[in-house]
Scaffold this motif. Structure first.
Motif, PDB file in Angstrom:
ATOM      1  N   PRO A 144       0.793  -1.236   0.000  1.00  0.00           N
ATOM      2  CA  PRO A 144       0.000   0.000   0.000  1.00  0.00           C
ATOM      3  C   PRO A 144       0.824   1.283   0.000  1.00  0.00           C
ATOM      4  CG  PRO A 144      -0.118  -1.093   2.134  1.00  0.00           C
ATOM      5  CD  PRO A 144       0.531  -2.061   1.197  1.00  0.00           C
ATOM      6  N   MET A 145       2.112   1.183   0.363  1.00  0.00           N
ATOM      7  CA  MET A 145       2.965   2.375   0.379  1.00  0.00           C
ATOM      8  C   MET A 145       4.119   2.241  -0.617  1.00  0.00           C
ATOM      9  SD  MET A 145       1.540   4.446   2.443  1.00  0.00           S
ATOM     10  CE  MET A 145       2.798   5.655   2.831  1.00  0.00           C
ATOM     11  N   LEU A 146       3.925   1.445  -1.656  1.00  0.00           N
ATOM     12  CA  LEU A 146       4.969   1.289  -2.664  1.00  0.00           C
ATOM     13  C   LEU A 146       5.319   2.654  -3.257  1.00  0.00           C
ATOM     14  CD1 LEU A 146       6.705  -0.592  -4.508  1.00  0.00           C
ATOM     15  CD2 LEU A 146       4.783  -0.531  -6.118  1.00  0.00           C
ATOM     16  N   PRO A 147       6.573   3.080  -3.189  1.00  0.00           N
ATOM     17  CA  PRO A 147       6.948   4.368  -3.793  1.00  0.00           C
ATOM     18  C   PRO A 147       6.702   4.362  -5.299  1.00  0.00           C
ATOM     19  CG  PRO A 147       8.634   3.636  -2.254  1.00  0.00           C
ATOM     20  CD  PRO A 147       7.699   2.479  -2.440  1.00  0.00           C
ATOM     21  N   ILE A 148       6.173   5.467  -5.799  1.00  0.00           N
ATOM     22  CA  ILE A 148       5.917   5.635  -7.224  1.00  0.00           C
ATOM     23  C   ILE A 148       6.546   6.949  -7.661  1.00  0.00           C
ATOM     24  CG2 ILE A 148       4.175   5.942  -9.023  1.00  0.00           C
ATOM     25  CD1 ILE A 148       2.239   4.348  -7.226  1.00  0.00           C
ATOM     26  N   LEU A 200      -1.271  11.277  -3.589  1.00  0.00           N
ATOM     27  CA  LEU A 200      -1.108  10.003  -2.888  1.00  0.00           C
ATOM     28  C   LEU A 200       0.201  10.024  -2.111  1.00  0.00           C
ATOM     29  CD1 LEU A 200      -2.055   7.418  -5.689  1.00  0.00           C
ATOM     30  CD2 LEU A 200      -3.472   8.116  -3.745  1.00  0.00           C
ATOM     31  N   LEU A 201       0.211   9.385  -0.954  1.00  0.00           N
ATOM     32  CA  LEU A 201       1.438   9.267  -0.190  1.00  0.00           C
ATOM     33  C   LEU A 201       2.458   8.450  -0.973  1.00  0.00           C
ATOM     34  CD1 LEU A 201      -0.010   8.543   3.381  1.00  0.00           C
ATOM     35  CD2 LEU A 201       0.981  10.687   2.545  1.00  0.00           C
ATOM     36  N   GLU A 202       3.723   8.814  -0.820  1.00  0.00           N
ATOM     37  CA  GLU A 202       4.821   8.102  -1.472  1.00  0.00           C
ATOM     38  C   GLU A 202       4.750   8.170  -3.002  1.00  0.00           C
ATOM     39  OE1 GLU A 202       7.508   6.878   0.147  1.00  0.00           O
ATOM     40  OE2 GLU A 202       6.592   7.725   1.936  1.00  0.00           O
ATOM     41  N   LEU A 203       4.056   9.180  -3.519  1.00  0.00           N
ATOM     42  CA  LEU A 203       4.047   9.438  -4.956  1.00  0.00           C
ATOM     43  C   LEU A 203       4.833  10.717  -5.210  1.00  0.00           C
ATOM     44  CD1 LEU A 203       3.069   9.147  -7.927  1.00  0.00           C
ATOM     45  CD2 LEU A 203       1.042  10.462  -7.259  1.00  0.00           C
ATOM     46  N   GLN A 204       5.870  10.609  -6.033  1.00  0.00           N
ATOM     47  CA  GLN A 204       6.680  11.761  -6.410  1.00  0.00           C
ATOM     48  C   GLN A 204       6.548  11.979  -7.913  1.00  0.00           C
ATOM     49  OE1 GLN A 204       8.504  13.737  -4.277  1.00  0.00           O
ATOM     50  NE2 GLN A 204       7.680  12.549  -2.560  1.00  0.00           N
ATOM     51  N   THR A 205       6.461  13.242  -8.321  1.00  0.00           N
ATOM     52  CA  THR A 205       6.330  13.579  -9.739  1.00  0.00           C
ATOM     53  C   THR A 205       7.522  14.402 -10.187  1.00  0.00           C
ATOM     54  OG1 THR A 205       3.912  13.585  -9.567  1.00  0.00           O
ATOM     55  CG2 THR A 205       4.878  14.662 -11.487  1.00  0.00           C
ATOM     56  N   VAL A 206       8.164  13.966 -11.253  1.00  0.00           N
ATOM     57  CA  VAL A 206       9.245  14.752 -11.861  1.00  0.00           C
ATOM     58  C   VAL A 206       8.733  15.252 -13.203  1.00  0.00           C
ATOM     59  CG1 VAL A 206      11.004  13.398 -10.688  1.00  0.00           C
ATOM     60  CG2 VAL A 206      10.324  12.773 -12.995  1.00  0.00           C
ATOM     61  N   ASP A 207       9.199  16.419 -13.606  1.00  0.00           N
ATOM     62  CA  ASP A 207       8.651  17.072 -14.795  1.00  0.00           C
ATOM     63  C   ASP A 207       9.618  16.974 -15.968  1.00  0.00           C
ATOM     64  OD1 ASP A 207       7.120  18.552 -16.521  1.00  0.00           O
ATOM     65  OD2 ASP A 207       6.794  20.209 -15.135  1.00  0.00           O
ATOM     66  N   ALA A 208       9.135  16.409 -17.074  1.00  0.00           N
ATOM     67  CA  ALA A 208       9.960  16.299 -18.284  1.00  0.00           C
ATOM     68  C   ALA A 208       9.777  17.486 -19.220  1.00  0.00           C
ATOM     69  CB  ALA A 208       9.616  15.010 -19.025  1.00  0.00           C
ATOM     70  N   LYS A 209       8.869  18.392 -18.873  1.00  0.00           N
ATOM     71  CA  LYS A 209       8.589  19.521 -19.755  1.00  0.00           C
ATOM     72  C   LYS A 209       9.843  20.352 -19.973  1.00  0.00           C
ATOM     73  CE  LYS A 209       5.223  23.210 -20.539  1.00  0.00           C
ATOM     74  NZ  LYS A 209       4.018  23.904 -20.016  1.00  0.00           N
ATOM     75  N   GLY A 210      10.138  20.636 -21.219  1.00  0.00           N
ATOM     76  CA  GLY A 210      11.310  21.428 -21.552  1.00  0.00           C
ATOM     77  C   GLY A 210      12.527  20.610 -21.946  1.00  0.00           C
ATOM     78  N   LEU A 211      12.485  19.291 -21.718  1.00  0.00           N
ATOM     79  CA  LEU A 211      13.603  18.457 -22.132  1.00  0.00           C
ATOM     80  C   LEU A 211      13.620  18.337 -23.665  1.00  0.00           C
ATOM     81  CD1 LEU A 211      13.535  15.564 -19.495  1.00  0.00           C
ATOM     82  CD2 LEU A 211      15.094  17.520 -19.595  1.00  0.00           C
ATOM     83  N   PRO A 212      14.797  18.244 -24.272  1.00  0.00           N
ATOM     84  CA  PRO A 212      14.889  18.181 -25.740  1.00  0.00           C
ATOM     85  C   PRO A 212      14.177  16.962 -26.316  1.00  0.00           C
ATOM     86  CG  PRO A 212      17.026  18.635 -24.746  1.00  0.00           C
ATOM     87  CD  PRO A 212      16.113  18.265 -23.622  1.00  0.00           C
TER      88      PRO A 212
END
Length: 284
Positions: A186-190, A215-227
């Motif tokens: 239930p707390m699997l990191p995503i 959600l807990l243990e959910l992290q979002t990284v942003d790809a916007k702007g990458l070539p």
């Protein structure tokens, strides 16, 4: 004579690399083409260039399509997203950065599951892709190890229609919850990637859905702007390297330096030598 011959063959079959005998820190790689890897792919041909950040490492293994652990090397998804031309993705730079920054981390086992061109509806519970992801994750645990995180990059296909884009966030959140439930974690990191591009004009709507999930243990990284490659859809090789590094740093921030590497989902199943046949360090 026969027993001696049998024992000799058995001993030969059980020759393994030391890394394969160690419990693995497992990462599931899922989503669509940018996770499967299209870096260096132009006009359906991969240029074959593998940056230093993506080079093989004896401590990085990959679960092949036939559920065997082999040395990980680009393209990671060659036998998974088999109907498309695959290139460099974020998985190898991710794993290499984790090991470079934490040499005590241990052996990494990457589990490729991404398929190009798939919409979020293709990943719902009960679909073939969902079942395969769960099956591969469970197989990765069969001989010991721990699942550390799900790495997810998908959504480009859902930017084509407003209806799909509007419903994307709710479907994605359900997918994350279902995966955690079916993997009994239930707390699997995503770690998910917010879109850099899309196949349609509703990229911002899909991004809003991604960024709106809480959600807990959910992290979002942003790809916007990458070539992007000339197709305007897929990340370039260097962009994939940068993304993998960002995802690795994000993951490492989740692990306190004074805490042992533990995972909510692990296996202590006895090792079966049949799943660890010697694999030569060669291209697959």
């Amino acid at each position: 004579m026969l027993p001696l011959l049998f024992l000799g063959l058995l001993a030969h079959a059980c020759l393994v690399r030391p890394q394969q005998l160690q419990p693995k820190n497992i990462f599931i790689l899922a989503g669509q083409s940018n996770m499967a890897g299209r870096g260096g792919v132009v006009n359906s041909a991969w240029d074959g260039i593998v940056p230093s950040q993506c080079q093989p490492n004896p401590s990085i293994l990959r679960l092949s399509a036939n559920l065997t652990w082999v040395l990980a090397q680009e393209p990671l998804h060659a036998d998974i997203d088999a109907n498309k031309t695959t290139g460099v993705g974020p998985g190898m730079p991710f794993a290499n950065v984790v090991l470079a920054k934490d040499p005590t981390f241990g052996v990494i086992g990457l589990v490729p599951c991404a398929i190009g061109g798939t919409a979020i509806s293709h990943w719902g519970r009960g679909t073939s892709l969902y079942k395969r992801l769960v099956r591969r994750a469970q197989a990765a645990l069969q001989d010991g190890g721990t699942i550390q995180a799900l790495l997810w990059y998908q959504g480009e296909a859902d930017t084509v229609s407003k209806e799909a884009a509007d419903s994307y966030g709710a479907k994605l959140e359900s997918f994350f919850i279902d995966v955690r439930e079916d993997l009994k974690s239930p707390m699997l990191p995503i770690i998910q990637v917010a879109l850099a591009s899309g196949q349609g004009r509703f990229v911002d709507t899909v991004r809003e859905g991604q960024l709106g999930i809480d959600l807990l243990e959910l992290q979002t990284v942003d790809a916007k702007g990458l070539p992007l490659e000339p197709d305007g859809l897929h990340l370039t090789t260097q962009a994939q390297v940068q993304l993998g590094e960002i995802m690795a740093n994000t993951f490492l921030q989740l692990i306190p330096s004074n805490r042992p590497i533990l995972s909510p989902i692990q296996s202590s199943a006895p090792r079966r030598c049949s799943n660890f046949l010697l694999e030569l360090f060669q291209s697959e």
